[in-house]
Write a protein that holds these residues in place. Structure first.
Motif, PDB file in Angstrom:
ATOM      1  N   TRP A 169     -22.228 -37.760   0.304  1.00 26.22           N
ATOM      2  CA  TRP A 169     -22.047 -38.052   2.262  1.00 26.22           C
ATOM      3  C   TRP A 169     -21.595 -39.138   2.618  1.00 26.22           C
ATOM      4  O   TRP A 169     -20.473 -39.024   3.834  1.00 26.22           O
ATOM      5  CB  TRP A 169     -23.963 -38.152   2.544  1.00 26.22           C
ATOM      6  CG  TRP A 169     -23.927 -38.738   3.491  1.00 26.22           C
ATOM      7  CD1 TRP A 169     -24.269 -37.605   4.634  1.00 26.22           C
ATOM      8  CD2 TRP A 169     -24.027 -39.425   4.507  1.00 26.22           C
ATOM      9  NE1 TRP A 169     -24.326 -38.177   5.432  1.00 26.22           N
ATOM     10  CE2 TRP A 169     -24.217 -39.188   5.353  1.00 26.22           C
ATOM     11  CE3 TRP A 169     -23.509 -41.312   4.103  1.00 26.22           C
ATOM     12  CZ2 TRP A 169     -24.670 -40.265   6.394  1.00 26.22           C
ATOM     13  CZ3 TRP A 169     -24.298 -42.285   4.999  1.00 26.22           C
ATOM     14  CH2 TRP A 169     -24.313 -41.581   6.639  1.00 26.22           C
ATOM     15  N   HIS A 225     -18.725 -38.985   5.860  1.00 20.14           N
ATOM     16  CA  HIS A 225     -18.776 -39.824   6.756  1.00 20.14           C
ATOM     17  C   HIS A 225     -17.167 -40.406   6.964  1.00 20.14           C
ATOM     18  O   HIS A 225     -17.009 -40.646   7.699  1.00 20.14           O
ATOM     19  CB  HIS A 225     -19.859 -40.920   6.473  1.00 20.14           C
ATOM     20  CG  HIS A 225     -20.143 -41.594   7.782  1.00 20.14           C
ATOM     21  ND1 HIS A 225     -20.975 -41.281   8.760  1.00 20.14           N
ATOM     22  CD2 HIS A 225     -19.896 -43.446   7.576  1.00 20.14           C
ATOM     23  CE1 HIS A 225     -20.868 -42.165   9.923  1.00 20.14           C
ATOM     24  NE2 HIS A 225     -20.076 -43.490   8.846  1.00 20.14           N
ATOM     25  N   ARG A 278     -25.071 -36.991  -4.512  1.00 20.94           N
ATOM     26  CA  ARG A 278     -25.061 -36.624  -3.413  1.00 20.94           C
ATOM     27  C   ARG A 278     -24.725 -38.396  -1.971  1.00 20.94           C
ATOM     28  O   ARG A 278     -23.959 -36.848  -1.358  1.00 20.94           O
ATOM     29  CB  ARG A 278     -26.932 -36.263  -3.192  1.00 20.94           C
ATOM     30  CG  ARG A 278     -27.158 -34.912  -3.621  1.00 20.94           C
ATOM     31  CD  ARG A 278     -28.069 -32.945  -2.750  1.00 20.94           C
ATOM     32  NE  ARG A 278     -29.364 -34.687  -3.600  1.00 20.94           N
ATOM     33  CZ  ARG A 278     -29.680 -33.915  -4.142  1.00 20.94           C
ATOM     34  NH1 ARG A 278     -29.663 -33.226  -5.700  1.00 20.94           N
ATOM     35  NH2 ARG A 278     -31.141 -34.298  -4.324  1.00 20.94           N
ATOM     36  N   TRP A 279     -25.132 -38.677  -2.894  1.00 19.57           N
ATOM     37  CA  TRP A 279     -25.277 -39.856  -1.473  1.00 19.57           C
ATOM     38  C   TRP A 279     -23.754 -40.098  -1.771  1.00 19.57           C
ATOM     39  O   TRP A 279     -22.980 -40.000  -0.985  1.00 19.57           O
ATOM     40  CB  TRP A 279     -26.351 -41.438  -1.674  1.00 19.57           C
ATOM     41  CG  TRP A 279     -25.698 -42.420  -1.241  1.00 19.57           C
ATOM     42  CD1 TRP A 279     -24.785 -43.337  -1.016  1.00 19.57           C
ATOM     43  CD2 TRP A 279     -26.216 -42.265   0.538  1.00 19.57           C
ATOM     44  NE1 TRP A 279     -25.575 -43.937  -0.148  1.00 19.57           N
ATOM     45  CE2 TRP A 279     -26.518 -43.535   0.705  1.00 19.57           C
ATOM     46  CE3 TRP A 279     -27.196 -41.935   0.900  1.00 19.57           C
ATOM     47  CZ2 TRP A 279     -27.123 -43.973   1.718  1.00 19.57           C
ATOM     48  CZ3 TRP A 279     -27.317 -41.701   2.402  1.00 19.57           C
ATOM     49  CH2 TRP A 279     -27.575 -43.248   2.578  1.00 19.57           C
TER      50      TRP A 279
END
Length: 72
Positions: free
Chosen positions: A48, A52, A44-45
């Motif tokens: 993200w 971004h 998930r990181w």
């Protein structure tokens, strides 16, 4: 509790209390990121970060285009 009540409560806190509340929420968010496993949290990181980075690329491309077209 309504948003208005939440804001009133937050505004009544001392700076140190606000800071402690913020830190506790950050810790909670980091712990939730790794559920159900650390591998899922890492995935998930990474997603993200890619979103971004894509947003930044789009922003810079739009600014470059605007810069070129407004200079005419």
């Amino acid at each position: 509790m309504s948003q208005s009540e939440d804001l009133t409560r937050l505004r009544s806190l001392a700076p140190g209390e606000r800071f402690a509340l913020g830190i506790s929420r950050v810790r909670l968010a980091w712990a939730a990121l790794d559920r159900p496993s650390r591998e899922d949290g890492d995935r998930r990181w990474a997603e993200w970060l890619e979103e971004h980075d894509e947003g930044n690329r789009n922003l810079f491309a739009g600014l470059a285009l605007e810069s070129r077209t407004s200079g005419e």
